[in-house]
Design an enzyme around this catalytic site. Structure first.
Site, PDB file in Angstrom:
ATOM      1  N   ASN A   7       1.069  -1.180  -0.073  1.00 58.15           N
ATOM      2  CA  ASN A   7       0.000   0.040  -0.070  1.00 58.15           C
ATOM      3  C   ASN A   7       0.788   1.294   0.093  1.00 58.15           C
ATOM      4  O   ASN A   7       1.317   1.647   0.980  1.00 58.15           O
ATOM      5  CB  ASN A   7      -0.894  -0.063   1.080  1.00 58.15           C
ATOM      6  N   ARG A  90      -2.665  -1.869  -3.435  1.00 57.77           N
ATOM      7  CA  ARG A  90      -3.665  -1.081  -3.212  1.00 57.77           C
ATOM      8  C   ARG A  90      -3.503   0.035  -4.261  1.00 57.77           C
ATOM      9  O   ARG A  90      -2.676   0.808  -4.198  1.00 57.77           O
ATOM     10  CB  ARG A  90      -3.818  -0.541  -1.654  1.00 57.77           C
ATOM     11  N   HIS A 179     -12.665   3.182   0.471  1.00 56.67           N
ATOM     12  CA  HIS A 179     -12.524   1.824   1.360  1.00 56.67           C
ATOM     13  C   HIS A 179     -13.166   0.744   0.909  1.00 56.67           C
ATOM     14  O   HIS A 179     -13.866  -0.140   1.759  1.00 56.67           O
ATOM     15  CB  HIS A 179     -13.478   2.576   2.889  1.00 56.67           C
ATOM     16  N   LEU A 208     -15.476   3.149  10.546  1.00 57.11           N
ATOM     17  CA  LEU A 208     -14.933   4.577  11.370  1.00 57.11           C
ATOM     18  C   LEU A 208     -13.674   4.434  11.705  1.00 57.11           C
ATOM     19  O   LEU A 208     -13.402   3.800  12.718  1.00 57.11           O
ATOM     20  CB  LEU A 208     -15.922   4.497  12.616  1.00 57.11           C
ATOM     21  N   ASN A 210      -9.461   6.948  10.987  1.00 54.11           N
ATOM     22  CA  ASN A 210      -9.223   8.365  10.627  1.00 54.11           C
ATOM     23  C   ASN A 210      -9.922   8.988   9.576  1.00 54.11           C
ATOM     24  O   ASN A 210     -10.487   9.952   9.980  1.00 54.11           O
ATOM     25  CB  ASN A 210      -7.845   8.483  10.186  1.00 54.11           C
ATOM     26  N   ARG A 240     -10.948  15.633   8.482  1.00 51.17           N
ATOM     27  CA  ARG A 240     -11.666  16.047   7.284  1.00 51.17           C
ATOM     28  C   ARG A 240     -13.180  16.468   7.431  1.00 51.17           C
ATOM     29  O   ARG A 240     -13.657  15.918   8.436  1.00 51.17           O
ATOM     30  CB  ARG A 240     -11.829  14.891   6.239  1.00 51.17           C
ATOM     31  N   ASP A 283      -7.860  12.436  17.446  1.00 41.32           N
ATOM     32  CA  ASP A 283      -7.819  11.024  17.867  1.00 41.32           C
ATOM     33  C   ASP A 283      -9.128  10.609  18.867  1.00 41.32           C
ATOM     34  O   ASP A 283      -9.049  11.884  20.019  1.00 41.32           O
ATOM     35  CB  ASP A 283      -6.628  10.464  18.438  1.00 41.32           C
ATOM     36  N   GLY A 331     -10.601   1.715  13.098  1.00 44.73           N
ATOM     37  CA  GLY A 331     -10.073   1.919  14.307  1.00 44.73           C
ATOM     38  C   GLY A 331     -11.076   2.288  15.352  1.00 44.73           C
ATOM     39  O   GLY A 331     -10.872   1.818  16.469  1.00 44.73           O
ATOM     40  N   ILE A 332     -12.037   3.369  15.103  1.00 47.00           N
ATOM     41  CA  ILE A 332     -13.016   3.849  15.885  1.00 47.00           C
ATOM     42  C   ILE A 332     -14.027   2.486  16.132  1.00 47.00           C
ATOM     43  O   ILE A 332     -14.514   2.251  17.155  1.00 47.00           O
ATOM     44  CB  ILE A 332     -13.596   5.004  15.543  1.00 47.00           C
ATOM     45  N   GLU A 334     -13.980  -0.576  15.881  1.00 51.05           N
ATOM     46  CA  GLU A 334     -13.527  -1.912  16.356  1.00 51.05           C
ATOM     47  C   GLU A 334     -13.244  -1.753  17.928  1.00 51.05           C
ATOM     48  O   GLU A 334     -13.379  -2.482  18.817  1.00 51.05           O
ATOM     49  CB  GLU A 334     -12.437  -2.304  15.763  1.00 51.05           C
ATOM     50  N   ASN A 335     -12.937  -0.142  18.228  1.00 51.60           N
ATOM     51  CA  ASN A 335     -12.464  -0.157  19.444  1.00 51.60           C
ATOM     52  C   ASN A 335     -13.210   0.576  20.665  1.00 51.60           C
ATOM     53  O   ASN A 335     -12.939   0.821  21.602  1.00 51.60           O
ATOM     54  CB  ASN A 335     -10.683   0.519  19.395  1.00 51.60           C
ATOM     55  N   GLU A 384      -7.812  -5.356   5.304  1.00 47.56           N
ATOM     56  CA  GLU A 384      -7.880  -5.033   3.691  1.00 47.56           C
ATOM     57  C   GLU A 384      -6.683  -5.709   3.146  1.00 47.56           C
ATOM     58  O   GLU A 384      -6.792  -6.124   1.906  1.00 47.56           O
ATOM     59  CB  GLU A 384      -7.817  -3.423   3.757  1.00 47.56           C
TER      60      GLU A 384
HETATM   61  P1  ADP Z   1      -6.982   4.823   9.238  1.00 44.05           P
HETATM   62  O1  ADP Z   1      -8.314   5.536   8.480  1.00 44.05           O
HETATM   63  O2  ADP Z   1      -5.716   5.796   9.269  1.00 44.05           O
HETATM   64  O3  ADP Z   1      -6.487   3.441   8.698  1.00 44.05           O
HETATM   65  P2  ADP Z   1      -7.701   3.509  11.530  1.00 44.05           P
HETATM   66  O4  ADP Z   1      -8.707   2.599  11.217  1.00 44.05           O
HETATM   67  O5  ADP Z   1      -6.511   2.969  12.135  1.00 44.05           O
HETATM   68  O6  ADP Z   1      -7.338   4.792  10.702  1.00 44.05           O
HETATM   69  O7  ADP Z   1      -8.525   4.425  12.824  1.00 44.05           O
HETATM   70  C1  ADP Z   1      -7.426   5.393  13.454  1.00 44.05           C
HETATM   71  C2  ADP Z   1      -8.521   5.866  14.669  1.00 44.05           C
HETATM   72  O8  ADP Z   1      -8.983   4.744  15.529  1.00 44.05           O
HETATM   73  C3  ADP Z   1      -7.734   6.784  15.812  1.00 44.05           C
HETATM   74  O9  ADP Z   1      -7.467   8.031  15.059  1.00 44.05           O
HETATM   75  C4  ADP Z   1      -8.511   6.833  17.016  1.00 44.05           C
HETATM   76  O10 ADP Z   1      -9.399   7.911  16.748  1.00 44.05           O
HETATM   77  C5  ADP Z   1      -9.258   5.614  16.659  1.00 44.05           C
HETATM   78  N1  ADP Z   1      -8.828   4.401  17.774  1.00 44.05           N
HETATM   79  C6  ADP Z   1      -7.891   3.546  17.824  1.00 44.05           C
HETATM   80  N2  ADP Z   1      -7.872   2.831  18.712  1.00 44.05           N
HETATM   81  C7  ADP Z   1      -8.618   3.394  19.655  1.00 44.05           C
HETATM   82  C8  ADP Z   1      -9.208   2.963  21.213  1.00 44.05           C
HETATM   83  N3  ADP Z   1      -8.536   1.902  21.897  1.00 44.05           N
HETATM   84  N4  ADP Z   1     -10.311   3.708  21.495  1.00 44.05           N
HETATM   85  C9  ADP Z   1     -10.814   4.733  20.778  1.00 44.05           C
HETATM   86  N5  ADP Z   1     -10.541   4.866  19.629  1.00 44.05           N
HETATM   87  C10 ADP Z   1      -9.478   4.237  18.906  1.00 44.05           C
END
Ligand code: ADP
Length: 398
Positions: A7, A90, A179, A208, A210, A240, A283, A331-332, A334-335, A384
């Site tokens: 990528n 990619r 995506h 969800l 970055n 954004r 973040d 990132g958001i 999943e976490n 991905e």
């Molecule tokens: P990208 O679009 O760069 O691939 P990701 O899918 O990795 O981004 O998502 C990154 C975002 O996920 C971070 O900016 C943060 O807001 C969020 N994130 C990552 N870990 C956590 C967590 N443990 N709790 C809450 N938000 C998280």
């Protein structure tokens, strides 16, 4: 087969070497600061990360360093480059030319070049990756996997903007969506994981991260998505803006004495959660900490994100005349259980109740709606690289 997934960004490059038979990641990492100074991160499965600072004037030196690391006598994941059977890249923008992944050929490269105008920051970097790999590993088949391809099934009512039709016909201005590799992987996996009928399924994927986007998928085909001609449209994101009244651009340009480029820079890099929170962070973890400390701007930014998700989900339920599953990923998604809870709180109209215990889990496949909920809500981690590996194998084996 062993597949190298690449990528390539404008100054960075992420890679994974995957054994497609077991789907195990044999090694992974990234090159950063290409063209500035250069930093390679390499991690063989089961080992610690190795970090090497070394000059990488161009992507060629970066990819050469990755290949050297992969074949390093002591820490390499393979003995020689002959073990790499295929390379999957990619590619961000496939325009209307690519509705699926494609083998790299001269014509394919030409078609990707023609799409570059639509993604001037991304496609040229992706093409550099393809060209450098052809040079360094001649004869190894390569495949391009497009962020836009999965969304090519959208009907005109979903992809046309309310603009003079000439802009579509002459300049290809339309919704493309991004995506796509993630939306495709997660929607398919949702159907399997939740035991839905693939031929009779309505799924909403909330990617969800970055960058964020939501898609509506009927029987495995995308019918709508939130990102548009570029990845700036849709939900509020890390930096954004997502959707705004386009007239704001002229108004702010005059107030702040900005030209078009200046405005685009604000919308892409200084807006979203970062801008709304007055610069606290893009973040979620920082914003949540700030909101707990009573920072109202951070709280509002978080509320806007959850509200945006709710409105798009509601719109797509209407567009599909129903929904079987709503899935969170990236990132958001999943976490961040707090964002998921804030969204599910307003899904009572779909007969959904949150399983609070299940929602505490992070980064794993889990159903977060209670068993009596009429619509299933789940978390499915995206992958991905694996999706690119699978598409690459499928095309190379043909
Ligand atoms: P990208 O679009 O760069 O691939 P990701 O899918 O990795 O981004 O998502 C990154 C975002 O996920 C971070 O900016 C943060 O807001 C969020 N994130 C990552 N870990 C956590 C967590 N443990 N709790 C809450 N938000 C998280």
């Amino acid at each position: 087969m062993k597949v190298l997934v690449i990528n390539c960004g404008s100054s960075s490059l992420k890679y994974q070497l995957i054994d497609s038979d077991t789907e195990d990641v044999l090694a992974k990492g990234l090159c950063e600061r290409i063209g500035i100074d250069g930093r390679l991160v390499y991690q063989k499965a089961g080992c610690d990360k190795e970090i090497t600072e070394a000059p990488m004037p161009t992507h060629k030196e970066a990819i050469q360093m990755v290949l050297d690391a992969l074949t390093n006598e002591k820490t390499g994941a393979i003995k020689s480059l002959d073990e790499v059977d295929a390379i999957g890249h990619r590619v961000v923008h496939g325009g209307e030319k690519f509705a699926s992944s494609a083998l790299v050929t001269d014509e394919m490269i030409k078609a990707v070049e023609e799409c570059s105008e639509l993604a001037p920051l991304h496609n040229p970097a992706n093409l550099i990756g393809i060209r450098v790999c052809s040079e360094l590993m001649p004869g190894v088949p390569q495949v391009g996997v497009f962020d836009t391809a999965f969304h090519q099934t959208m009907p005109p009512k979903a992809y046309l903007y309310g603009l003079p039709i000439k802009y579509y016909k002459d300049y290809k201005v339309r919704r493309y969506g991004f995506h796509g590799t993630s939306h495709s992987y997660v929607s398919k996996r949702a159907v399997e994981f939740l035991g839905l009928d693939p031929a009779n399924s309505k799924v909403i994927v909330c990617h969800l991260g970055n960058g964020s986007s939501i898609s509506a998928v009927v029987n495995g085909k995308c019918i709508d998505t939130t990102m548009g001609l570029t990845p700036l449209e849709g939900l509020v994101m890390g930096t954004r803006s997502g959707n705004i009244d386009p007239a704001i651009m002229e108004y702010v340009a005059k107030k702040e004495n900005l030209d078009l480029q200046g405005i685009m820079n604000v919308l892409n890099k200084k807006s979203g959660l970062l801008g709304m929170s007055g610069g606290v962070s893009s973040d979620m973890r920082d914003l949540e900490a700030a909101a707990e400390g009573d920072n109202k701007d951070a709280r509002n930014a978080l509320d806007v994100l959850a509200y945006d998700v709710l409105k798009f989900v509601g719109g797509y339920v209407a567009a599909m005349n129903g929904v079987d599953a709503i899935v969170f990923t990236a990132g958001i998604g999943e976490n961040d259980g707090k964002v998921r809870a804030a969204v599910v709180k307003n899904l009572g109209y779909l007969g959904v109740t949150l399983d609070k215990e299940a929602n505490k889990k992070r980064g794993e496949e889990v159903v977060i709606s209670t068993p009596d909920s009429k619509v299933k809500v789940a978390v499915i981690p995206t992958n991905e690289e694996l999706a690119i590996c699978r598409d690459t194998v499928a095309l190379v084996k043909k």
